[in-house]
Design a protein around this motif. Structure first.
Motif, PDB file in Angstrom:
ATOM      1  N   ALA A  97     -13.209  -5.847  -9.094  1.00 29.48           N
ATOM      2  CA  ALA A  97     -12.644  -6.447  -7.886  1.00 29.48           C
ATOM      3  C   ALA A  97     -11.118  -6.375  -7.910  1.00 29.48           C
ATOM      4  O   ALA A  97     -10.477  -6.027  -6.911  1.00 29.48           O
ATOM      5  CB  ALA A  97     -13.104  -7.899  -7.763  1.00 29.48           C
ATOM      6  N   ALA A  98     -10.517  -6.715  -9.055  1.00 30.33           N
ATOM      7  CA  ALA A  98      -9.062  -6.654  -9.168  1.00 30.33           C
ATOM      8  C   ALA A  98      -8.548  -5.229  -9.004  1.00 30.33           C
ATOM      9  O   ALA A  98      -7.503  -4.991  -8.372  1.00 30.33           O
ATOM     10  CB  ALA A  98      -8.626  -7.224 -10.519  1.00 30.33           C
ATOM     11  N   THR A  99      -9.279  -4.260  -9.559  1.00 27.36           N
ATOM     12  CA  THR A  99      -8.833  -2.864  -9.513  1.00 27.36           C
ATOM     13  C   THR A  99      -8.842  -2.320  -8.092  1.00 27.36           C
ATOM     14  O   THR A  99      -7.869  -1.683  -7.655  1.00 27.36           O
ATOM     15  CB  THR A  99      -9.721  -2.008 -10.431  1.00 27.36           C
ATOM     16  OG1 THR A  99      -9.599  -2.490 -11.780  1.00 27.36           O
ATOM     17  CG2 THR A  99      -9.307  -0.553 -10.389  1.00 27.36           C
ATOM     18  N   VAL A 100      -9.923  -2.540  -7.338  1.00 36.17           N
ATOM     19  CA  VAL A 100      -9.947  -2.009  -5.968  1.00 36.17           C
ATOM     20  C   VAL A 100      -8.987  -2.774  -5.068  1.00 36.17           C
ATOM     21  O   VAL A 100      -8.383  -2.201  -4.148  1.00 36.17           O
ATOM     22  CB  VAL A 100     -11.374  -1.991  -5.375  1.00 36.17           C
ATOM     23  CG1 VAL A 100     -12.220  -0.933  -6.062  1.00 36.17           C
ATOM     24  CG2 VAL A 100     -12.042  -3.348  -5.435  1.00 36.17           C
ATOM     25  N   ALA A 101      -8.796  -4.074  -5.310  1.00 37.13           N
ATOM     26  CA  ALA A 101      -7.817  -4.829  -4.531  1.00 37.13           C
ATOM     27  C   ALA A 101      -6.410  -4.301  -4.791  1.00 37.13           C
ATOM     28  O   ALA A 101      -5.609  -4.117  -3.856  1.00 37.13           O
ATOM     29  CB  ALA A 101      -7.897  -6.317  -4.870  1.00 37.13           C
ATOM     30  N   GLY A 102      -6.091  -4.052  -6.072  1.00 37.61           N
ATOM     31  CA  GLY A 102      -4.791  -3.494  -6.404  1.00 37.61           C
ATOM     32  C   GLY A 102      -4.597  -2.109  -5.820  1.00 37.61           C
ATOM     33  O   GLY A 102      -3.499  -1.757  -5.354  1.00 37.61           O
ATOM     34  N   ALA A 103      -5.654  -1.311  -5.824  1.00 37.81           N
ATOM     35  CA  ALA A 103      -5.579   0.031  -5.241  1.00 37.81           C
ATOM     36  C   ALA A 103      -5.279  -0.034  -3.755  1.00 37.81           C
ATOM     37  O   ALA A 103      -4.445   0.739  -3.234  1.00 37.81           O
ATOM     38  CB  ALA A 103      -6.885   0.778  -5.486  1.00 37.81           C
ATOM     39  N   LEU A 104      -5.942  -0.946  -3.037  1.00 37.94           N
ATOM     40  CA  LEU A 104      -5.693  -1.065  -1.604  1.00 37.94           C
ATOM     41  C   LEU A 104      -4.265  -1.538  -1.352  1.00 37.94           C
ATOM     42  O   LEU A 104      -3.569  -0.990  -0.480  1.00 37.94           O
ATOM     43  CB  LEU A 104      -6.703  -2.016  -0.965  1.00 37.94           C
ATOM     44  CG  LEU A 104      -6.529  -2.255   0.546  1.00 37.94           C
ATOM     45  CD1 LEU A 104      -6.542  -0.950   1.322  1.00 37.94           C
ATOM     46  CD2 LEU A 104      -7.606  -3.205   1.070  1.00 37.94           C
ATOM     47  N   GLY A 105      -3.810  -2.546  -2.096  1.00 36.18           N
ATOM     48  CA  GLY A 105      -2.446  -3.014  -1.910  1.00 36.18           C
ATOM     49  C   GLY A 105      -1.426  -1.924  -2.157  1.00 36.18           C
ATOM     50  O   GLY A 105      -0.467  -1.746  -1.389  1.00 36.18           O
ATOM     51  N   TYR A 106      -1.617  -1.159  -3.225  1.00 37.32           N
ATOM     52  CA  TYR A 106      -0.697  -0.074  -3.565  1.00 37.32           C
ATOM     53  C   TYR A 106      -0.709   1.007  -2.484  1.00 37.32           C
ATOM     54  O   TYR A 106       0.343   1.510  -2.069  1.00 37.32           O
ATOM     55  CB  TYR A 106      -1.088   0.498  -4.919  1.00 37.32           C
ATOM     56  CG  TYR A 106      -0.179   1.564  -5.462  1.00 37.32           C
ATOM     57  CD1 TYR A 106       1.204   1.381  -5.538  1.00 37.32           C
ATOM     58  CD2 TYR A 106      -0.695   2.768  -5.925  1.00 37.32           C
ATOM     59  CE1 TYR A 106       2.032   2.358  -6.054  1.00 37.32           C
ATOM     60  CE2 TYR A 106       0.131   3.754  -6.443  1.00 37.32           C
ATOM     61  CZ  TYR A 106       1.488   3.549  -6.506  1.00 37.32           C
ATOM     62  OH  TYR A 106       2.305   4.524  -7.011  1.00 37.32           O
ATOM     63  N   ALA A 107      -1.912   1.351  -1.991  1.00 35.84           N
ATOM     64  CA  ALA A 107      -2.015   2.366  -0.937  1.00 35.84           C
ATOM     65  C   ALA A 107      -1.363   1.897   0.360  1.00 35.84           C
ATOM     66  O   ALA A 107      -0.694   2.681   1.054  1.00 35.84           O
ATOM     67  CB  ALA A 107      -3.482   2.723  -0.708  1.00 35.84           C
ATOM     68  N   ILE A 108      -1.542   0.615   0.703  1.00 35.08           N
ATOM     69  CA  ILE A 108      -0.901   0.077   1.912  1.00 35.08           C
ATOM     70  C   ILE A 108       0.604   0.231   1.829  1.00 35.08           C
ATOM     71  O   ILE A 108       1.264   0.669   2.777  1.00 35.08           O
ATOM     72  CB  ILE A 108      -1.304  -1.400   2.117  1.00 35.08           C
ATOM     73  CG1 ILE A 108      -2.770  -1.509   2.569  1.00 35.08           C
ATOM     74  CG2 ILE A 108      -0.383  -2.085   3.125  1.00 35.08           C
ATOM     75  CD1 ILE A 108      -3.307  -2.934   2.583  1.00 35.08           C
ATOM     76  N   GLU A 109       1.176  -0.084   0.679  1.00 34.48           N
ATOM     77  CA  GLU A 109       2.630   0.000   0.538  1.00 34.48           C
ATOM     78  C   GLU A 109       3.124   1.441   0.472  1.00 34.48           C
ATOM     79  O   GLU A 109       4.322   1.691   0.623  1.00 34.48           O
ATOM     80  CB  GLU A 109       3.083  -0.785  -0.684  1.00 34.48           C
ATOM     81  CG  GLU A 109       2.876  -2.280  -0.549  1.00 34.48           C
ATOM     82  CD  GLU A 109       3.983  -3.087  -1.180  1.00 34.48           C
ATOM     83  OE1 GLU A 109       5.097  -3.135  -0.602  1.00 34.48           O
ATOM     84  OE2 GLU A 109       3.738  -3.662  -2.257  1.00 34.48           O
ATOM     85  N   GLN A 110       2.205   2.378   0.290  1.00 38.36           N
ATOM     86  CA  GLN A 110       2.570   3.794   0.321  1.00 38.36           C
ATOM     87  C   GLN A 110       2.292   4.431   1.675  1.00 38.36           C
ATOM     88  O   GLN A 110       2.415   5.641   1.829  1.00 38.36           O
ATOM     89  CB  GLN A 110       1.838   4.555  -0.775  1.00 38.36           C
ATOM     90  CG  GLN A 110       2.344   4.235  -2.184  1.00 38.36           C
ATOM     91  CD  GLN A 110       1.744   5.171  -3.204  1.00 38.36           C
ATOM     92  OE1 GLN A 110       0.533   5.217  -3.374  1.00 38.36           O
ATOM     93  NE2 GLN A 110       2.587   5.920  -3.884  1.00 38.36           N
ATOM     94  N   GLY A 111       1.922   3.613   2.659  1.00 36.91           N
ATOM     95  CA  GLY A 111       1.781   4.126   4.017  1.00 36.91           C
ATOM     96  C   GLY A 111       0.366   4.477   4.428  1.00 36.91           C
ATOM     97  O   GLY A 111       0.176   5.293   5.342  1.00 36.91           O
TER      98      GLY A 111
END
Length: 429
Positions: A222-236
């Motif tokens: 859960a933490a990994t996919v949440a972090g992935a989404l947050g990181y992708a959002i900040e990359q556009g």
């Protein structure tokens, strides 16, 4: 030497070792810390990470990376090593500050979530922390829905409810909808699904004390996919992506589910319980059913699912399963480009039948230690039963390298955050 230690990269041919062994990952001299490179990229990245660990072990808590020879991946390798469990160490980057600060921000968040004690990160707390963080990143594009406790029964999310019903802290299914177009009819490009077992006692198939000690990390997916989404959002990220976290505590009381029980899922599939410690796949099944309901083009799930995956690939690789060869190759390419170790393990359609039951469509495991031979593939085969479109467009990450119970020569004790870059890159591709 100042309180901030300068760190230099040098070619092995120019390094003066003094009283240090030539094989040392890092050499201390009057300039500061020197890392001697061999010219082999993969070996050098490992050496740089080991150097970071050694500097942390020396009690150094602040460094400055010096010179123009550092590239982004070398600096990130150093950061992965020069990270104490509580993420207190400080690094001044040589270059690429914006990208590295963003990486560090999301890696530290993933690690913080996984490292928190279970009393602080129970299902509702995990769901709230993730919802708050992602909403903060994109408030105009995010909507959040939580299905809590017996509300799960009303929506027939039977796996999450069954696993979590013995805890006084209710199970939760969190859905975060990132929709940058704000069009309610926009296609859902990807559903990310995370196993959020915030503590795993094993249930009635109870773990040993030493086996249970690290089980706060069982929400690492859960933490990994949440972090992935947050990181992708900040990359556009400009596609609609939904995050589904399947959160529960797997505990024991008079309401705990039992061996021999049968779960009937929303799609009609029946599952006999032969091991209550094979609970992650039971909750992920609800997430996969949800992904089918919203007609997602792609599905990525991540879970600390099986000890068998760790036996297969060790503690520095994550394992990948898919029956979609093109999508699997895309994920492997993303992993390679982001210097994250990922290895594909076998999965065929017939793996769906490798946990047979005389009383239901399937059992949730085999009644053998670790699920028997091929346990990681059999667990993935169980999930394949619930993946829409016969598994086309679906990836399953069994994140064997998510957590280390003790420090080693590469990583501090606790969460590693390995995998969030790969999943973010796959989303952005």
């Amino acid at each position: 030497m100042s309180s901030t230690v300068p760190v230099f990269l040098e070619s092995a041919s120019t390094t003066t070792t003094g009283g240090w062994k030539a094989s040392a990952a890092v050499i201390m001299n009057e300039r500061g810390a020197v890392i001697s490179l061999t010219g082999n990229e993969a070996n050098d990245l490992r050496k740089i990470q080991r150097a970071g660990r050694q500097l942390d072990n020396l009690g150094i808590n602040a460094v400055s990376l010096q010179g123009d020879s550092w590239n982004l991946e070398q600096q990130w390798a150093f950061a992965k090593g020069f990270t104490d469990t509580l993420s207190k160490n400080k690094i001044t980057w040589a270059n690429h500050e914006q990208q590295l600060n963003l990486l560090q921000k999301h890696a530290n968040w993933v690690r913080e979530l996984i490292n928190l004690p279970p009393e602080a990160i129970y299902p509702e707390a995990l769901a709230q922390r993730v919802a708050d963080k992602l909403t903060e990143l994109a408030p105009a594009a995010i909507s959040v829905r939580k299905v809590v406790g017996d509300e799960l029964l009303a929506e027939q999310r039977m796996g999450i409810h069954t696993v979590g019903r013995a805890s006084v802290k209710p199970p939760v299914m969190l859905v975060v909808d990132y929709n940058p177009s704000k069009d309610p009819k926009a296609e859902v490009d990807t559903v990310l699904i995370g196993k959020g077992i915030t503590f795993d006692s094993g249930g009635l198939s109870i773990k040993s004390s030493e086996g249970m000690l690290a089980m706060k990390c069982d929400m690492g997916g859960a933490a990994t996919v949440a972090g992935a989404l947050g990181y992708a959002i900040e990359q556009g990220l400009n596609k609609r992506v939904q995050l589904v976290l399947c959160c529960a505590e797997n505990l024991i009381d008079g309401r705990a589910y039992k061996l021999g029980d049968i779960i009937t899922y929303k799609n009609g599939t029946t599952v006999e319980i032969v091991n209550t410690d094979a609970e992650g796949r039971l909750v992920l099944a609800d997430g996969l059913i949800y992904a089918a309901e919203v007609n997602a083009k792609h599905i990525i799930d991540a879970a600390t699912l099986t000890g068998a995956a760790q036996v297969a690939v060790g503690t520095e690789y994550n394992a990948l399963f898919s029956v979609d060869d093109d999508y699997a190759q895309q994920a492997l390419a993303s992993a390679a480009a982001n210097q994250e170790l990922l290895w594909r393990l076998p999965l065929q359609p017939w793996h769906r039948d490798n946990c047979p039951s005389a009383f239901a469509d399937t059992a949730n495991s085999r009644p053998q230690k670790g699920g028997g031979a091929g346990g990681a593939s059999n667990a993935a085969g169980f999930l394949l039963r619930f993946a829409p479109n016969e598994g086309a467009g679906w990836l399953h990450f069994d994140i064997a390298a998510a957590y280390h119970g003790s420090a080693n020569g590469m990583c501090a004790a606790g969460a590693t955050a390995l995998g969030f870059r790969t999943i973010a890159a796959t989303l952005l591709n």
